[in-house]
Design an enzyme around this catalytic site. Structure first.
Site: not given
Ligand code: ADP
Ligand code: ZN
Ligand code: MG
Length: 631
Positions: A213, A219, A434-435
């Site tokens: 993902g 993850k 522009h905006e």
């Molecule tokens: P990945 O490994 O998918 O890149 P992480 O697991 O390291 O992401 O997620 C980073 C942080 O984001 C986690 O420590 C948590 O605080 C937050 N987070 C990410 N996904 C979730 C989730 N599904 N539920 C709660 N917190 C999440």
């Molecule tokens: Zn623009």
């Protein structure tokens, strides 16, 4: 500690040699023992003879088998004080002694003392001992630092191959919004805790689960939660660590990892960022037989090497499943694949609730409303959002997070830090036109997302921003919608050109044009939305490592390539003409909004639509949600 004697001997030989050399004075010459007679000044032998002739020498002490003498002399040149002077003597000591006796000088000879010989011996022994100690320390360090009892004496030890005992910290309750993945992992926990339930009916427990993902979707968090829930040993390592330390170590690390896992079964092996080792083989630059490839081969071998029911489950995580070697995905290895997606509105709400638990939110805040306003945010983004809001609240010395802090934090997470505003002048007017160019087209085109607000407050790289509210988590996008986005993205440049003239257009549209080109190219080559026909001509060219998709552009003929280019140009040109037309037609209202914008810096959706509707009849405001489209 169990030592591998071969390595120990191999390493001690050079050390012993250095130690012996030091001892024998080959490397550091033995020092002359001059007792307490440390003489600060020196003189030549010739001068010594002169002094002798003058009768200035009072006493001579011979050291070092007569090679060195400390002379006590007194004379007008020496300020009439007795001084100790060091003299290197020539080899014929006997001659010197005769001379001295004739001159009636006090003479004494000092042999090297036994005690100092002992100390010399000891001090010569110290450096090699220190060296040996340092090397042993090095070995132990490179081994398992946790000092596990059966760590073998070798370099191939991953330093973070730590066994994580069920951490009380993270459980499934801390992971939200990814319910399918959670269910899958609850089952993994059951596999480990009650394997009989499955094996008794003949089921083979899967060896590997691949977690994939986008970044920040939780993850790593999920894997940690599995460790927390399972109560079995948990070996965690990141793919990049396999290839980090010494060349040739990756494969042995994999071997050690699985050896350890087998000794501790049932257990979980977690390999984070497996794409670092598991990338498609034979695609890298510089041939295929590289370090990473050997590591991957070892990993494949190890995964084949244990039976499904030994109680080891390998969990691997990646955000680049497209570049993974297909051999990893074969059944019998990572035969379960769990996808975690960027959360939808419900998921975001759940994640926000988890992270809001330890924060003080104002009662007026609705988590559901925040969730609705943050499409496209990952779990990590949401955690970051709440944290930013909390920091801002503390900075503003408030007692609870209110909607205004949430608002600024959302903007900040999407578009970066707020900068200081431009001073009034031509550039500010240009940015304003522009905006407003983006915004007016976004408002007038039926298929376009609703304008959320227009602002001249810079953020990140952008000098001004137009925010749009997209439809809730839209999965499918129609041709008319993409066209509308292209027209609106070109609106900024179109406004610059009409108001300031062709020669005054700026680099500010660079980012817009990039997006436009991307969208137009995808319409032609991926979505079949042009006269080239319903063909998919290019894959997702998202591989930064010159990997599999290298050369995918040659899948079609030269003729088709020319055709693609002209179709892209056709789309962009007709969209640009449309943008110019809309700007031209609405010049009056644009001028008016620009004046207001320069005065107020930000115009919100309601006011914007009200102003526009005084001149035309734009579509009604839908729900308020934000995402950045244009700069
Ligand atoms: P990945 O490994 O998918 O890149 P992480 O697991 O390291 O992401 O997620 C980073 C942080 O984001 C986690 O420590 C948590 O605080 C937050 N987070 C990410 N996904 C979730 C989730 N599904 N539920 C709660 N917190 C999440
Ligand atoms: Zn623009
Ligand atoms: Mg991660």
């Amino acid at each position: 500690m169990k030592l591998s004697w071969k390595t120990l001997i191999l390493w001690s030989l050079p050390i012993l040699f250095i130690g012996f050399s030091l001892w024998q004075g080959i490397i550091v010459p033995e020092q002359v023992d001059l007792g307490q007679n440390v003489a600060s000044s020196r003189m030549t032998y010739g001068r010594f003879l002169e002094y002798l002739d003058m009768g200035w020498i009072k006493r001579v002490d011979l050291y070092d088998n007569g090679h060195t003498a400390i002379v006590e002399a007194v004379g007008p040149e020496l300020g009439n004080r007795i001084q100790k002077i060091r003299v290197e003597l020539p080899n014929s000591t006997q001659e010197v002694i005769t001379l001295l006796r004739n001159a009636h000088v006090d003479l004494d000879a000092h042999p090297a003392q036994n005690s100092s010989a002992f100390w010399g011996f000891v001090s010569n022994l110290v450096p090699p001992l220190l060296l040996i100690g340092a090397v042993i320390l090095l070995f132990r360090r490179s081994g398992n630092s946790s000092g596990a009892n059966n760590s073998s004496f070798s370099f191939g030890k991953p330093k973070s191959l730590t066994q994580v005992k069920a951490k009380p910290g993270i459980t499934f309750n801390d992971v939200a919004g990814v319910d399918e993945a959670k269910e899958e992992f609850k089952e993994v926990v059951t596999f480990l805790k009650k394997p009989e339930t499955f094996t008794s009916v003949g089921a083979r427990i899967p060896k590997g689960v691949l977690l994939m993902g986008p970044p920040g979707t939780g993850k790593t968090l999920l894997a940690k939660a599995v460790a927390g829930e399972a109560g079995v040993p948990f070996f965690s390592i990141s793919g990049s660590e396999f290839v980090e330390m010494f060349v040739g170590v990756g494969a042995s690390r994999v071997r050690d990892l699985f050896k350890k896992a087998k000794e501790n079964a049932p257990c979980i092996v977690f390999i984070d960022e497996i794409d670092a080792v598991g990338r498609q083989r034979g695609t890298g630059i510089g041939g295929g037989n590289d370090e990473r490839e050997q590591t991957l081969n070892q990993l494949l071998t190890e995964m084949d090497g244990f039976e499904g029911n030994t109680g080891i489950i390998v969990i691997a995580a990646t955000n680049r499943v497209d570049i993974l070697d297909s051999a990893l995905l074969r059944p019998g290895r990572f035969d379960r694949q769990v996808t975690v997606e960027t959360p939808n509105s419900k998921g975001r709400e759940a994640i926000l609730s988890v992270h809001a638990k330890n924060k003080k939110l104002d009662e007026s805040i609705s988590i559901e409303a925040i969730a609705r306003r943050t499409p496209g945010f990952s779990g990590a983004d949401l955690a970051n959002l709440l944290n930013e809001a909390a920091i801002l609240t503390a900075r503003r010395k408030k007692s609870a997070i209110s909607i205004s802090e949430i608002d600024s934090s959302i903007d900040r997470v999407i578009a970066g830090m707020e900068g200081s505003t431009l001073i009034d002048g031509k550039s500010k007017r240009l940015v304003a036109y522009h905006e407003v160019g983006h915004a007016i087209i976004g408002t007038l085109l039926q298929c376009h997302d609703q304008v959320q607000k227009v602002t001249l407050i810079p953020r990140g790289q952008a000098k001004g921003l137009t925010w749009f509210a997209p439809n809730e988590d839209q999965m499918l996008v129609s041709r008319a919608q993409i066209s509308a986005r292209i027209i609106a993205a070109l609106g900024g440049r179109a406004a610059e050109e009409i108001i300031f003239g062709n020669s005054e257009v700026t680099t500010g549209a660079g980012n817009d044009l990039q997006q436009v080109s991307n969208m137009a190219r995808q319409m032609v080559t991926r979505f079949g939305m042009s006269d080239v026909g319903p063909l998919s001509l290019e894959g997702q060219s998202s591989d930064p490592f010159l990997g599999r998709s290298m050369g995918s552009r040659t899948e079609y003929s030269e003729g088709v390539a020319t055709n693609i280019d002209s179709q892209i140009q056709l789309i962009v040109q007709s969209c640009y003409n449309e943008a110019l037309r809309i700007i031209q037609k609405n010049r009056v209202v644009i001028d008016r909004i620009v004046d207001i914008l320069i005065e107020k810096e930000t115009v919100e959706a309601e006011e914007f639509v009200k102003l526009v509707s005084e001149y035309t009849c734009p579509p009604k405001i839908k729900r308020r949600r934000r995402v950045l489209l244009s700069v």
